[in-house]
Design a protein around this motif. Structure first.
Motif, PDB file in Angstrom:
ATOM      1  N   ILE A   3      27.487 -14.511 -28.856  1.00  0.00           N
ATOM      2  CA  ILE A   3      27.784 -14.481 -30.352  1.00  0.00           C
ATOM      3  C   ILE A   3      29.464 -13.927 -30.251  1.00  0.00           C
ATOM      4  O   ILE A   3      30.203 -14.574 -31.095  1.00  0.00           O
ATOM      5  CB  ILE A   3      27.049 -13.514 -31.010  1.00  0.00           C
ATOM      6  CG1 ILE A   3      25.669 -13.946 -31.102  1.00  0.00           C
ATOM      7  CG2 ILE A   3      27.541 -12.898 -32.196  1.00  0.00           C
ATOM      8  CD1 ILE A   3      24.818 -12.655 -31.873  1.00  0.00           C
ATOM      9  N   ALA A   4      29.731 -13.221 -29.391  1.00  0.00           N
ATOM     10  CA  ALA A   4      31.189 -12.718 -29.420  1.00  0.00           C
ATOM     11  C   ALA A   4      31.947 -13.995 -29.462  1.00  0.00           C
ATOM     12  O   ALA A   4      33.188 -14.172 -29.803  1.00  0.00           O
ATOM     13  CB  ALA A   4      31.419 -11.527 -28.336  1.00  0.00           C
TER      14      ALA A   4
ATOM     15  N   ILE B  88      23.171 -12.951 -25.005  1.00  0.00           N
ATOM     16  CA  ILE B  88      22.998 -13.506 -26.519  1.00  0.00           C
ATOM     17  C   ILE B  88      24.352 -12.898 -26.921  1.00  0.00           C
ATOM     18  O   ILE B  88      25.162 -13.454 -27.862  1.00  0.00           O
ATOM     19  CB  ILE B  88      21.758 -13.103 -27.148  1.00  0.00           C
ATOM     20  CG1 ILE B  88      20.714 -14.040 -26.818  1.00  0.00           C
ATOM     21  CG2 ILE B  88      21.989 -13.232 -28.600  1.00  0.00           C
ATOM     22  CD1 ILE B  88      19.237 -13.760 -27.387  1.00  0.00           C
ATOM     23  N   GLN B  89      24.538 -11.594 -26.765  1.00  0.00           N
ATOM     24  CA  GLN B  89      25.514 -10.658 -27.250  1.00  0.00           C
ATOM     25  C   GLN B  89      26.923 -11.403 -27.041  1.00  0.00           C
ATOM     26  O   GLN B  89      28.127 -11.453 -27.869  1.00  0.00           O
ATOM     27  CB  GLN B  89      25.694  -9.193 -27.083  1.00  0.00           C
ATOM     28  CG  GLN B  89      24.757  -8.711 -27.774  1.00  0.00           C
ATOM     29  CD  GLN B  89      24.924  -7.062 -27.697  1.00  0.00           C
ATOM     30  OE1 GLN B  89      25.274  -6.662 -26.600  1.00  0.00           O
ATOM     31  NE2 GLN B  89      24.511  -6.169 -28.548  1.00  0.00           N
ATOM     32  N   ILE B  90      27.168 -11.849 -25.634  1.00  0.00           N
ATOM     33  CA  ILE B  90      28.361 -12.329 -25.277  1.00  0.00           C
ATOM     34  C   ILE B  90      28.684 -13.845 -25.827  1.00  0.00           C
ATOM     35  O   ILE B  90      29.743 -14.029 -26.465  1.00  0.00           O
ATOM     36  CB  ILE B  90      28.218 -12.634 -23.696  1.00  0.00           C
ATOM     37  CG1 ILE B  90      28.515 -11.010 -23.055  1.00  0.00           C
ATOM     38  CG2 ILE B  90      29.623 -13.356 -23.267  1.00  0.00           C
ATOM     39  CD1 ILE B  90      28.416 -11.121 -21.328  1.00  0.00           C
TER      40      ILE B  90
ATOM     41  N   TYR C 194      39.169 -12.964 -36.384  1.00  0.00           N
ATOM     42  CA  TYR C 194      38.645 -12.269 -35.146  1.00  0.00           C
ATOM     43  C   TYR C 194      39.431 -12.394 -34.022  1.00  0.00           C
ATOM     44  O   TYR C 194      39.274 -11.360 -33.305  1.00  0.00           O
ATOM     45  CB  TYR C 194      37.032 -13.005 -35.046  1.00  0.00           C
ATOM     46  CG  TYR C 194      36.089 -11.885 -34.456  1.00  0.00           C
ATOM     47  CD1 TYR C 194      35.409 -10.989 -34.930  1.00  0.00           C
ATOM     48  CD2 TYR C 194      35.906 -12.231 -32.796  1.00  0.00           C
ATOM     49  CE1 TYR C 194      34.446 -10.122 -34.236  1.00  0.00           C
ATOM     50  CE2 TYR C 194      35.193 -11.380 -32.192  1.00  0.00           C
ATOM     51  CZ  TYR C 194      34.478 -10.376 -32.799  1.00  0.00           C
ATOM     52  OH  TYR C 194      33.471  -9.513 -32.094  1.00  0.00           O
TER      53      TYR C 194
ATOM     54  N   GLY D  11      19.446 -10.444 -23.441  1.00  0.00           N
ATOM     55  CA  GLY D  11      20.217  -9.926 -24.533  1.00  0.00           C
ATOM     56  C   GLY D  11      21.693  -9.684 -24.683  1.00  0.00           C
ATOM     57  O   GLY D  11      22.468 -10.065 -25.537  1.00  0.00           O
ATOM     58  N   ILE D  12      22.195  -9.279 -23.211  1.00  0.00           N
ATOM     59  CA  ILE D  12      23.538  -9.379 -23.166  1.00  0.00           C
ATOM     60  C   ILE D  12      24.265 -10.543 -23.165  1.00  0.00           C
ATOM     61  O   ILE D  12      25.358 -10.946 -23.924  1.00  0.00           O
ATOM     62  CB  ILE D  12      23.898  -8.824 -21.654  1.00  0.00           C
ATOM     63  CG1 ILE D  12      23.531  -7.292 -21.602  1.00  0.00           C
ATOM     64  CG2 ILE D  12      25.194  -8.890 -21.043  1.00  0.00           C
ATOM     65  CD1 ILE D  12      23.377  -6.855 -20.117  1.00  0.00           C
TER      66      ILE D  12
END
Lengths: 123, 167
Positions: free
Chosen positions: B13-14, B9-11, B76, B6-7
């Motif tokens: 995406i960021a 994936i989040q990184i 962004y 999960g982490i």
């Protein structure tokens, strides 16, 4: 109606000051523009929807100001200023104000009557 | 294990958003500056001042109010750099280009509006920034720069010795 943001009108003389006239509008952005703005905030660039919103608000507030000056029987509005304030999240107030005056035409050559229409053209 | 994915994936995406912001945002900005330069060159002879006394005015034609509006969004990458910079404070130089683009664009629109109505000079130019995104009243508001430029468009008097001083 002559609308200028200078204190004087070229070729004309102010004969009577009628007082402050003002027009304002509070506009909210809509959801569609919000979502588009959200995407635009990733890639940058101009937010055309918001620019359009600003154009409409400015036009509306100037129209309201002119209507008030017409009621006073003014020939022109001088020293027009704009200011904005954030009322709530996602809604901004645009406030236009100026001084309504009566004019006398000066004897300089052939003085035309004001060729300016009430409509302020944007863009 | 799942938490780690999960982490990751989040990184991911960021990082992707940062990349998009840096790439597309940078290209958009460079293209806009290029366009601004060429359009400003086009209106080089146009007299724009912020004097309240109308210089070289033709007394036969009363002026009119002209305006130019422009809203420029951040990207962004810029927001990310600004957020980092806000921790230590100081000048947010990354946002300067946004202000610059918005102001120059609205000035050009102001000139275009004046020219389309048959005027050849603008005086008493004022800038007002509007808060359309609501970023001052809500921390979650998106970052954008909205500028309204206003001025008085008028006709210049026929060529005189003064005019050679200007150009």
């Amino acid at each position: 109606m002559i609308v200028v943001n200078t204190e004087l009108v070229p070729g004309r003389e102010v004969v009577q000051i009628l007082g402050l006239v003002q027009g304002n509008t509070v506009r909210a952005k809509n959801v569609g523009r919000d979502i588009a703005a959200g995407f635009k905030n990733m890639v940058g660039g101009e937010l055309k929807g918001y620019t359009q919103l600003l154009v409409e608000s400015r036009r509306q507030s100037v129209e309201r100001m002119i209507a008030q000056a017409n009621e006073l029987g003014a020939d022109a509005i001088v020293n027009v200023r704009f200011t904005t304030s954030a009322v709530t999240n996602g809604a901004a107030e645009l406030y236009a104000y100026g001084t309504a005056v009566k004019l006398m035409s000066m004897n300089v050559g052939t003085v035309q009557s004001a060729p300016i229409s009430d409509e302020i053209v944007g863009e | 294990m799942e938490g780690l994915i999960g982490i990751a994936i989040q990184i991911g995406i960021a990082a992707l958003l940062l990349g998009i912001g840096f790439g597309v945002g940078g290209v958009t900005e460079r293209r806009h500056f290029k366009k601004l330069n060429s359009r400003e060159f086009l209106y080089k002879g146009f007299l724009v001042t912020n004097l309240s006394k109308i210089p070289y005015a033709d007394p036969r034609s009363p002026g009119t109010l002209v305006t130019g509006e422009c809203v420029i969004a951040t990207d962004y990458f810029k927001s990310f750099v600004a957020k980092l910079k806000k921790i230590i404070g100081g000048e947010l130089r990354i946002y300067l280009s946004l202000m610059d683009r918005s102001r120059r664009e609205s000035i050009i629109r102001l000139i275009e509006s004046a020219q389309s109505q048959g005027f050849d000079a603008v005086c008493n130019v004022r800038f007002v920034s509007a808060d359309v995104g609501g970023s001052t009243s809500n921390r979650k508001g998106s970052t954008m720069v909205a500028i309204i430029a206003s001025g008085t468009a008028y006709k210049r008097a026929e060529l005189s010795e003064h005019q050679t001083m200007v150009s």
